[in-house]
Motif scaffolding. Structure first.
Motif, PDB file in Angstrom:
ATOM      1  N   SER A  10     -37.772 -30.144  25.120  1.00 36.81           N
ATOM      2  CA  SER A  10     -37.860 -29.023  24.165  1.00 36.81           C
ATOM      3  C   SER A  10     -39.044 -29.206  23.230  1.00 36.81           C
ATOM      4  CB  SER A  10     -36.567 -28.921  23.350  1.00 36.81           C
ATOM      5  OG  SER A  10     -35.481 -28.525  24.150  1.00 36.81           O
ATOM      6  N   LEU A  11     -39.232 -30.426  22.742  1.00 32.22           N
ATOM      7  CA  LEU A  11     -40.335 -30.705  21.825  1.00 32.22           C
ATOM      8  C   LEU A  11     -41.679 -30.503  22.513  1.00 32.22           C
ATOM      9  CD1 LEU A  11     -40.921 -31.752  18.918  1.00 32.22           C
ATOM     10  CD2 LEU A  11     -41.140 -34.030  19.921  1.00 32.22           C
ATOM     11  N   LEU A  12     -41.818 -30.995  23.725  1.00 32.92           N
ATOM     12  CA  LEU A  12     -43.085 -30.865  24.452  1.00 32.92           C
ATOM     13  C   LEU A  12     -43.400 -29.405  24.760  1.00 32.92           C
ATOM     14  CD1 LEU A  12     -45.491 -32.177  25.828  1.00 32.92           C
ATOM     15  CD2 LEU A  12     -44.083 -32.464  27.886  1.00 32.92           C
ATOM     16  N   ILE A  13     -42.409 -28.655  25.209  1.00 37.87           N
ATOM     17  CA  ILE A  13     -42.630 -27.231  25.510  1.00 37.87           C
ATOM     18  C   ILE A  13     -43.028 -26.478  24.246  1.00 37.87           C
ATOM     19  CG2 ILE A  13     -41.515 -25.089  26.262  1.00 37.87           C
ATOM     20  CD1 ILE A  13     -39.721 -26.853  28.079  1.00 37.87           C
ATOM     21  N   ALA A  14     -42.347 -26.753  23.132  1.00 41.85           N
ATOM     22  CA  ALA A  14     -42.662 -26.081  21.862  1.00 41.85           C
ATOM     23  C   ALA A  14     -44.085 -26.385  21.419  1.00 41.85           C
ATOM     24  CB  ALA A  14     -41.665 -26.509  20.786  1.00 41.85           C
ATOM     25  N   PHE A  15     -44.511 -27.632  21.530  1.00 45.12           N
ATOM     26  CA  PHE A  15     -45.855 -28.006  21.113  1.00 45.12           C
ATOM     27  C   PHE A  15     -46.920 -27.410  22.032  1.00 45.12           C
ATOM     28  CE2 PHE A  15     -45.709 -31.799  18.025  1.00 45.12           C
ATOM     29  CZ  PHE A  15     -44.651 -31.226  17.333  1.00 45.12           C
ATOM     30  N   CYS A  16     -46.628 -27.325  23.334  1.00 44.72           N
ATOM     31  CA  CYS A  16     -47.578 -26.693  24.256  1.00 44.72           C
ATOM     32  C   CYS A  16     -47.750 -25.212  23.915  1.00 44.72           C
ATOM     33  CB  CYS A  16     -47.101 -26.848  25.704  1.00 44.72           C
ATOM     34  SG  CYS A  16     -47.244 -28.513  26.383  1.00 44.72           S
ATOM     35  N   LEU A  17     -46.621 -24.545  23.641  1.00 47.01           N
ATOM     36  CA  LEU A  17     -46.677 -23.122  23.303  1.00 47.01           C
ATOM     37  C   LEU A  17     -47.475 -22.888  22.027  1.00 47.01           C
ATOM     38  CD1 LEU A  17     -43.757 -20.629  23.568  1.00 47.01           C
ATOM     39  CD2 LEU A  17     -45.230 -20.578  21.577  1.00 47.01           C
ATOM     40  N   TRP A  18     -47.207 -23.696  20.992  1.00 50.81           N
ATOM     41  CA  TRP A  18     -47.902 -23.490  19.728  1.00 50.81           C
ATOM     42  C   TRP A  18     -49.364 -23.926  19.794  1.00 50.81           C
ATOM     43  CZ3 TRP A  18     -46.744 -20.251  16.160  1.00 50.81           C
ATOM     44  CH2 TRP A  18     -45.427 -19.877  15.960  1.00 50.81           C
ATOM     45  N   GLY A  24     -26.255 -24.585  23.133  1.00 52.34           N
ATOM     46  CA  GLY A  24     -26.636 -25.750  22.347  1.00 52.34           C
ATOM     47  C   GLY A  24     -28.035 -26.215  22.676  1.00 52.34           C
ATOM     48  N   LYS A  25     -28.398 -26.193  23.967  1.00 53.81           N
ATOM     49  CA  LYS A  25     -29.751 -26.579  24.372  1.00 53.81           C
ATOM     50  C   LYS A  25     -30.780 -25.556  23.892  1.00 53.81           C
ATOM     51  CE  LYS A  25     -28.266 -29.278  28.370  1.00 53.81           C
ATOM     52  NZ  LYS A  25     -28.292 -29.438  29.840  1.00 53.81           N
ATOM     53  N   PHE A  26     -30.374 -24.279  23.874  1.00 51.67           N
ATOM     54  CA  PHE A  26     -31.279 -23.247  23.340  1.00 51.67           C
ATOM     55  C   PHE A  26     -31.503 -23.465  21.847  1.00 51.67           C
ATOM     56  CE2 PHE A  26     -31.785 -19.155  21.148  1.00 51.67           C
ATOM     57  CZ  PHE A  26     -32.976 -18.711  21.735  1.00 51.67           C
ATOM     58  N   ASN A  27     -30.449 -23.775  21.112  1.00 52.27           N
ATOM     59  CA  ASN A  27     -30.584 -24.047  19.673  1.00 52.27           C
ATOM     60  C   ASN A  27     -31.490 -25.254  19.437  1.00 52.27           C
ATOM     61  OD1 ASN A  27     -28.894 -21.937  18.876  1.00 52.27           O
ATOM     62  ND2 ASN A  27     -27.056 -23.211  19.009  1.00 52.27           N
ATOM     63  N   GLY A  28     -31.380 -26.257  20.303  1.00 55.90           N
ATOM     64  CA  GLY A  28     -32.252 -27.425  20.195  1.00 55.90           C
ATOM     65  C   GLY A  28     -33.705 -27.067  20.409  1.00 55.90           C
ATOM     66  N   LEU A  78     -39.144 -25.342  18.091  1.00 56.69           N
ATOM     67  CA  LEU A  78     -40.124 -24.256  17.996  1.00 56.69           C
ATOM     68  C   LEU A  78     -40.420 -23.915  16.535  1.00 56.69           C
ATOM     69  CD1 LEU A  78     -41.581 -22.625  20.206  1.00 56.69           C
ATOM     70  CD2 LEU A  78     -39.901 -20.809  19.862  1.00 56.69           C
ATOM     71  N   VAL A  79     -39.384 -23.843  15.715  1.00 55.62           N
ATOM     72  CA  VAL A  79     -39.563 -23.561  14.283  1.00 55.62           C
ATOM     73  C   VAL A  79     -40.301 -24.722  13.610  1.00 55.62           C
ATOM     74  CG1 VAL A  79     -38.374 -23.197  12.086  1.00 55.62           C
ATOM     75  CG2 VAL A  79     -37.534 -22.077  14.164  1.00 55.62           C
ATOM     76  N   PHE A  80     -39.959 -25.928  13.988  1.00 55.03           N
ATOM     77  CA  PHE A  80     -40.625 -27.113  13.435  1.00 55.03           C
ATOM     78  C   PHE A  80     -42.124 -27.094  13.738  1.00 55.03           C
ATOM     79  CE2 PHE A  80     -42.064 -31.512  14.411  1.00 55.03           C
ATOM     80  CZ  PHE A  80     -42.044 -32.032  13.134  1.00 55.03           C
ATOM     81  N   ALA A  81     -42.483 -26.693  14.961  1.00 53.16           N
ATOM     82  CA  ALA A  81     -43.893 -26.670  15.357  1.00 53.16           C
ATOM     83  C   ALA A  81     -44.704 -25.706  14.498  1.00 53.16           C
ATOM     84  CB  ALA A  81     -44.023 -26.291  16.832  1.00 53.16           C
TER      85      ALA A  81
END
Length: 555
Positions: free
Chosen positions: A80-88, A239-243, A248-251
């Motif tokens: 989740s963290l890696l995908i969020a950072f790639c998107l941002w 739960g995985k979506f919330n994670g 995503l919000v953190f990024a």
């Protein structure tokens, strides 16, 4: 034009060049007030190319990349963290490119506030300016308060009030005398961020390959056991979506820095050459540091790491809450955590210093636009908006709230306000570029003739605008989940939206402004003066010494 008179004086509209020659400033064959404005702007451009480049890098690397990132691995998991950072990363490449086009065309104080007023609507510019000012002033308080936590990693015997006072004095010393002092201070402080980011990536590569006291080969085992996606708030798929959403919000908060480089353009030497180069090189470093950082954290700790969970629950100070330090302790590495904490300390001071600079420049721009008290127009002989800087330093006194309140609680107050505010600012950077582009097309300005051009615009701009707008409204969505309502979280997550709307509507109703039409857009005021600056810098490039050449890899 240039003459080879060997004198070191300024007479009328003749400007001394750095190489002993004299440069006569003319605009349209005449000299006058506008020529003197050009002279004054050149004299105030004190930021060296290496300083501008490092400001871009330093602004793009926040302390959250080293500390807060751990809590998001626990909430969302490494994937989740890696995908969020790639998107941002893609979002901010589009945002940065859009900003670069405008900042190189018009490198002015308070860049995006001016662009919003000039290309969109003056009321929008007013609201964006004050939103950004509140955000950056709050961030200075946030970083000062965070320093108290970092020092508590070693000792809690130093009074918080003493630490806060010392930091306010340090920021005053770096910002009140000369912009060169600010640039030099930010240069060295940002080096600490870069060293830390690169050092942790190297540390991860060595450790995951078995170079640790326990000789354990980590590889990507944590992605299989306990897994790549964590459950947060609820269980199962939701739960995985919330994670993932937590990451995503953190990024959105982590990927700051575009605005710092845009503001620095107004005081950079030879901005139309230096700023594009700085923007281009920041892209690669963003990808390396952020995507690399996400991979590293996912390798070092599993999302159910008990040591990191315990550290976060106990409110561990400074590096104690870092996933890297948790991994170091697990592997029996005893000295590195203290080194990491020192570099985190320099990172926090750098972030606070940059925010004070940005807040003061935006307040100065608001005053120049007639949207803040006239006293904030005043600048010293060295180009420092003295009253703007002093006002931000006074606001820094809010950091003393942490003396009588829980430090983590105060940090949360500042952080939630900042995240929503920056989303609004970045949205209007995108809107300003789209309007600017439309104005150029309608008025027959060839986009390829601008100082900076990208064939990927406006597509990347629209992509960035979509995600920024979406995240502005869903960043606090967790309070709407069943049994998860919290008034304080709701207020701090969405406070800046009504703040912006109220400021916009009050200004709109009072001044009765209207949106700028593309055919009426002012695209050319100040361009002749900037052309004179370009000619001056072409003949008299910024001097470089041996020290500057040592850091030429940054330029």
């Amino acid at each position: 034009m240039r003459t080879d008179k060997k004198q070191a004086t300024v007479v009328g509209d003749v400007l001394e060049a750095g190489n002993g020659s004299v440069y006569e400033l003319t605009i349209g064959g005449e000299t006058g007030d506008s020529t003197r404005d050009v002279y004054q702007r050149i004299q105030r451009r004190k930021l060296l190319p290496r300083q501008v480049s490092m400001i871009g890098i330093g602004g793009a690397i926040g302390t959250a990349l080293f500390v807060s990132i751990g809590s998001k691995v626990l909430q969302g998991g490494p994937a989740s963290l890696l995908i969020a950072f790639c998107l941002w990363s893609v979002v901010f490449i589009g945002l940065s490119t859009s900003m670069c086009v405008m900042a190189t065309y018009l490198p002015v104080t308070g860049s995006f506030v001016h662009y919003t007023s000039r290309f969109v609507d003056k009321s929008c510019g007013f609201a964006v300016g004050w939103t950004y000012f509140v955000c950056q002033a709050a961030n200075v308080c946030f970083e000062i308060t965070a320093v108290c936590l970092v020092i508590e990693y070693w000792t809690d015997k130093i009074p918080k009030a003493a630490i806060i006072s010392a930091l306010i004095l340090l920021f005053a010393a770096l910002n009140l005398y000369s912009v060169f002092f600010f640039g030099e201070g930010e240069f060295y402080l940002s080096i600490g961020k870069v060293v830390l980011a690169i050092g942790l990536i190297i540390f991860t590569i060595v450790v995951m390959s078995g170079g640790n006291p326990q000789h354990k080969v980590l590889g990507f085992k944590t992605w299989n056991n306990p897994g790549a996606f964590a459950e947060y708030i609820t269980t199962g798929t939701s739960g995985k979506f919330n994670g993932f959403m937590a990451c995503l919000v953190f990024a959105l908060y982590v990927f700051w820095g575009v605005d710092y480089l845009g503001n620095a353009a107004s005081e950079a030497m030879n901005p139309r050459k230096v700023v594009p180069a700085s923007f281009k090189k920041v892209f690669g470093r963003l990808i390396i540091f952020y995507i690399g950082g996400a991979i590293c954290v996912g390798v070092l700790i599993p999302f159910n790491d008990p040591d990191l969970k315990a550290a976060l629950e106990e409110g561990a100070a400074g590096a104690g809450a870092s996933p890297y330090v948790s991994a170091m302790k697990t592997l029996g590495i005893g000295v590195l955590p203290h080194i990491v904490n020192v570099l985190i300390l320099t990172s926090i001071i750098s972030a606070g210093n940059g925010s004070l600079y940005s807040a003061s420049r935006v307040l100065h721009r608001l005053a120049l636009e007639g949207q803040a008290p006239a006293c904030f127009k005043r600048v010293t002989k060295r180009g420092v908006p003295i009253y703007c800087c002093l006002s931000v330093l006074i606001i820094c006194a809010l950091a003393y709230l942490s003396v009588s309140n829980n430090t983590n609680k105060v940090l949360t107050w500042f952080l939630n306000v900042e995240t929503a505010a920056m989303a609004i600012v970045y949205i209007f950077i995108c809107v300003s570029y789209l309007q600017f582009r439309k104005g150029c097309l309608v008025q027959g300005v060839d986009l390829k003739s601008l100082p900076y051009y990208s064939k990927y615009l406006p597509y990347l701009t629209w992509h960035s605008l979509f995600w920024l707008t979406l995240m502005l409204f869903v960043s606090g969505y967790t309070v709407f989940l069943k049994d998860n309502w919290d008034v304080q979280s709701f207020v701090f997550s969405y406070f800046m939206i009504p703040f912006f709307v109220i400021f916009y509507l009050v200004h709109k109703l009072f001044y009765k402004t209207r949106f700028v039409r593309p055919e009426e857009m002012d695209l050319f005021s100040g361009i002749k003066e900037l052309a004179e600056e370009d000619a001056f810098w072409a003949e008299n490039p910024p001097k470089t010494n041996l020290f500057d050449k040592m850091f030429s890899f940054l330029l």
